[in-house]
Design a protein around this motif. Structure first.
Motif, PDB file in Angstrom:
ATOM      1  N   CYS A  37     -23.471 -15.827  21.566  1.00 20.52           N
ATOM      2  CA  CYS A  37     -23.127 -16.472  22.835  1.00 20.52           C
ATOM      3  C   CYS A  37     -22.369 -15.503  23.743  1.00 20.52           C
ATOM      4  N   ILE A  38     -21.393 -14.790  23.196  1.00 20.67           N
ATOM      5  CA  ILE A  38     -20.612 -13.858  23.997  1.00 20.67           C
ATOM      6  C   ILE A  38     -21.393 -12.573  24.260  1.00 20.67           C
ATOM      7  N   GLN A  39     -22.151 -12.114  23.262  1.00 15.62           N
ATOM      8  CA  GLN A  39     -22.918 -10.875  23.413  1.00 15.62           C
ATOM      9  C   GLN A  39     -24.176 -11.063  24.269  1.00 15.62           C
ATOM     10  N   GLY A  40     -24.514 -12.298  24.578  1.00 12.82           N
ATOM     11  CA  GLY A  40     -25.607 -12.566  25.511  1.00 12.82           C
ATOM     12  C   GLY A  40     -26.982 -12.230  24.976  1.00 12.82           C
ATOM     13  N   PHE A  41     -27.250 -12.628  23.723  1.00 14.33           N
ATOM     14  CA  PHE A  41     -28.587 -12.364  23.171  1.00 14.33           C
ATOM     15  C   PHE A  41     -28.973 -13.468  22.197  1.00 14.33           C
ATOM     16  N   ALA A  42     -30.258 -13.735  22.128  1.00 14.06           N
ATOM     17  CA  ALA A  42     -30.768 -14.631  21.096  1.00 14.06           C
ATOM     18  C   ALA A  42     -30.832 -13.856  19.787  1.00 14.06           C
ATOM     19  N   PRO A  43     -30.340 -14.417  18.675  1.00 17.00           N
ATOM     20  CA  PRO A  43     -30.339 -13.672  17.421  1.00 17.00           C
ATOM     21  C   PRO A  43     -31.710 -13.155  16.992  1.00 17.00           C
ATOM     22  N   ASN A  44     -32.776 -13.831  17.404  1.00 14.12           N
ATOM     23  CA  ASN A  44     -34.123 -13.373  17.029  1.00 14.12           C
ATOM     24  C   ASN A  44     -34.765 -12.479  18.083  1.00 14.12           C
ATOM     25  N   ASP A  45     -33.977 -12.012  19.048  1.00 14.06           N
ATOM     26  CA  ASP A  45     -34.482 -11.062  20.041  1.00 14.06           C
ATOM     27  C   ASP A  45     -34.702  -9.710  19.360  1.00 14.06           C
ATOM     28  N   ARG A  46     -35.852  -9.132  19.589  1.00 16.38           N
ATOM     29  CA  ARG A  46     -36.199  -7.867  18.915  1.00 16.38           C
ATOM     30  C   ARG A  46     -35.264  -6.723  19.280  1.00 16.38           C
ATOM     31  N   VAL A  47     -34.471  -6.886  20.333  1.00 17.64           N
ATOM     32  CA  VAL A  47     -33.543  -5.823  20.700  1.00 17.64           C
ATOM     33  C   VAL A  47     -32.553  -5.551  19.564  1.00 17.64           C
ATOM     34  N   ALA A  48     -32.269  -6.582  18.764  1.00 16.76           N
ATOM     35  CA  ALA A  48     -31.287  -6.434  17.690  1.00 16.76           C
ATOM     36  C   ALA A  48     -31.909  -5.966  16.379  1.00 16.76           C
ATOM     37  N   TYR A  49     -33.237  -5.898  16.306  1.00 22.54           N
ATOM     38  CA  TYR A  49     -33.883  -5.658  15.011  1.00 22.54           C
ATOM     39  C   TYR A  49     -33.583  -4.277  14.407  1.00 22.54           C
ATOM     40  N   PRO A  50     -33.481  -3.203  15.202  1.00 24.88           N
ATOM     41  CA  PRO A  50     -33.088  -1.930  14.575  1.00 24.88           C
ATOM     42  C   PRO A  50     -31.714  -2.008  13.897  1.00 24.88           C
ATOM     43  N   LEU A  51     -30.809  -2.765  14.491  1.00 25.46           N
ATOM     44  CA  LEU A  51     -29.475  -2.926  13.919  1.00 25.46           C
ATOM     45  C   LEU A  51     -29.542  -3.754  12.635  1.00 25.46           C
ATOM     46  N   TYR A  52     -30.299  -4.846  12.651  1.00 24.01           N
ATOM     47  CA  TYR A  52     -30.460  -5.645  11.429  1.00 24.01           C
ATOM     48  C   TYR A  52     -31.092  -4.817  10.310  1.00 24.01           C
ATOM     49  N   GLU A  53     -32.071  -4.018  10.673  1.00 25.94           N
ATOM     50  CA  GLU A  53     -32.746  -3.193   9.660  1.00 25.94           C
ATOM     51  C   GLU A  53     -31.747  -2.267   8.973  1.00 25.94           C
ATOM     52  N   ALA A  54     -30.865  -1.660   9.762  1.00 26.22           N
ATOM     53  CA  ALA A  54     -29.854  -0.769   9.199  1.00 26.22           C
ATOM     54  C   ALA A  54     -28.889  -1.536   8.306  1.00 26.22           C
ATOM     55  N   ILE A  55     -28.459  -2.711   8.757  1.00 23.23           N
ATOM     56  CA  ILE A  55     -27.507  -3.500   7.973  1.00 23.23           C
ATOM     57  C   ILE A  55     -28.138  -3.953   6.659  1.00 23.23           C
ATOM     58  N   GLU A  56     -29.399  -4.354   6.718  1.00 22.01           N
ATOM     59  CA  GLU A  56     -30.104  -4.748   5.494  1.00 22.01           C
ATOM     60  C   GLU A  56     -30.177  -3.575   4.520  1.00 22.01           C
ATOM     61  N   GLU A  57     -30.515  -2.393   5.016  1.00 21.83           N
ATOM     62  CA  GLU A  57     -30.599  -1.209   4.156  1.00 21.83           C
ATOM     63  C   GLU A  57     -29.244  -0.847   3.564  1.00 21.83           C
ATOM     64  N   LEU A  58     -28.186  -1.057   4.321  1.00 21.71           N
ATOM     65  CA  LEU A  58     -26.840  -0.737   3.849  1.00 21.71           C
ATOM     66  C   LEU A  58     -26.330  -1.734   2.819  1.00 21.71           C
ATOM     67  N   GLY A  59     -26.967  -2.914   2.740  1.00 21.78           N
ATOM     68  CA  GLY A  59     -26.624  -3.899   1.721  1.00 21.78           C
ATOM     69  C   GLY A  59     -25.343  -4.662   1.981  1.00 21.78           C
ATOM     70  N   VAL A  60     -24.947  -4.781   3.258  1.00 20.84           N
ATOM     71  CA  VAL A  60     -23.742  -5.530   3.601  1.00 20.84           C
ATOM     72  C   VAL A  60     -24.122  -6.750   4.441  1.00 20.84           C
ATOM     73  N   PRO A  61     -23.265  -7.774   4.501  1.00 15.37           N
ATOM     74  CA  PRO A  61     -23.619  -9.002   5.203  1.00 15.37           C
ATOM     75  C   PRO A  61     -23.536  -8.897   6.719  1.00 15.37           C
ATOM     76  N   ALA A  62     -24.269  -9.779   7.380  1.00 13.64           N
ATOM     77  CA  ALA A  62     -24.176  -9.986   8.824  1.00 13.64           C
ATOM     78  C   ALA A  62     -23.668 -11.403   9.055  1.00 13.64           C
ATOM     79  N   LEU A  63     -22.563 -11.533   9.774  1.00 12.02           N
ATOM     80  CA  LEU A  63     -21.949 -12.831  10.036  1.00 12.02           C
ATOM     81  C   LEU A  63     -22.203 -13.199  11.495  1.00 12.02           C
ATOM     82  N   PHE A  64     -22.805 -14.365  11.726  1.00 20.63           N
ATOM     83  CA  PHE A  64     -23.175 -14.809  13.068  1.00 20.63           C
ATOM     84  C   PHE A  64     -22.363 -16.041  13.468  1.00 20.63           C
ATOM     85  N   HIS A  65     -21.737 -15.984  14.636  1.00 18.80           N
ATOM     86  CA  HIS A  65     -21.191 -17.214  15.205  1.00 18.80           C
ATOM     87  C   HIS A  65     -22.341 -18.189  15.419  1.00 18.80           C
TER      88      HIS A  65
END
Length: 299
Positions: free
Chosen positions: A132-160
């Motif tokens: 809501c504050i970052q101004g993006f839909a969580p499923n927007d592809r703009v965030a996918y490179p970041l999710y890919e990195a977080i998944e590879e790093l094996g740490v959690p992603a916490l979403f408001h």
């Protein structure tokens, strides 16, 4: 430098606390949005604790806390508190603090590189998103490179998820769009990144049933209970926490806007099974975060 965390001696692990102010006095939100949050949470005149003060507060209570800020510079124009500062300050209190980072998803592949650097060089243990504050839909592809990195790093992603008090009462909500807090948007992320550990933060009003459905259906989606007093939890959330999601629900306060003292006092009064309480307060988080020899999340 504090010693290592002893999970066995902890009363609880709070997976949701905020670094609101930097060492040089820079706030995590603009004054207008911070004032709206204070009004929403009836927290007038509250001091913004430093990370050192957060550590002392939790150490006194024999609790650990996940600490993060929010990088929403693209949407708000307000520079964030440095992730490096948060991580380094938490490292000075490693017996009680666990650093998460926040990276503006609009940074794209540069954000993915930053995520890897923060985990590998600064010991960051997860990432916070506030769509809501970052101004993006969580499923927007703009965030996918970041999710890919977080998944590879094996740490959690916490979403408001759900309603946010930030911007409440400000004309136009301070530009914050509540639709991005719908947890069903995060279901797409769970499908597209099947090994990514995801935490849905807060009782997800007005989408509580959607959050329960996603967490029930997707094996690596969890729910934290921050931002609300437990006495206001909807009955279906309590029912699922006691049964289908007993291994996937996590204690979070939203400190400093809600204190763990108040949260835990109210938690004592709701109908949670005795064998489930320690899971919610500590065991589920210890497993998810791989803390203190508790083991990692089973695959």
């Amino acid at each position: 430098m504090a010693g290592r965390m002893n999970v066995a001696e902890l009363v609880a692990i709070d997976v949701h606390t905020h670094a609101e102010i930097s060492k040089d006095g820079h706030g995590s939100l603009s004054p207008e949005l911070m004032a709206a949050s204070a009004e929403y949470f009836k927290a007038h005149g509250r001091r913004q604790p430093t990370i050192d003060e957060i550590a002392a507060y939790y150490r006194e209570r024999k609790m650990a806390a996940v600490v993060f800020t929010v990088d929403a510079e693209h949407a708000t124009g307000h520079p964030p508190i440095s992730n490096e500062e948060v991580a380094e300050s938490c490292a000075e209190h490693a017996d009680v603090l666990i650093p998460f980072a926040s990276i503006d998803p609009w940074k794209g592949r540069a954000g993915a590189r930053e995520a890897r650097r923060l985990v590998e060089r600064y010991g960051v243990r997860g990432f916070k998103f506030h769509p809501c504050i970052q101004g993006f839909a969580p499923n927007d592809r703009v965030a996918y490179p970041l999710y890919e990195a977080i998944e590879e790093l094996g740490v959690p992603a916490l979403f408001h998820t759900g309603l946010t008090g930030i911007g409440a009462g400000v004309p136009g909500g301070g530009g914050i769009r509540l639709k991005y807090g719908d947890p069903m948007l995060i279901d797409d992320v769970a499908v597209d990144f099947p090994e990514l550990r995801i935490i849905l933060a807060h009782p997800s009003f007005p989408w509580q049933d959607a959050a329960l459905a996603v967490a029930t259906h997707k094996p690596y989606v969890y729910i934290d209970l921050s931002g609300w007093s437990p006495k206001y939890f909807p009955p279906q959330l309590v029912r699922y926490a006691n049964t289908l999601l007993k291994d996937k629900v996590l204690f979070g306060s939203d400190y400093p806007v809600i204190t763990p003292d108040r949260w835990l006092a109210d938690f004592e009064k709701i109908e949670i099974k005795p064998e489930v309480r320690p899971k919610i307060l500590k065991e589920n988080a210890a497993r998810l975060l791989g803390l203190g020899g508790e083991g990692s999340v089973p695959s």
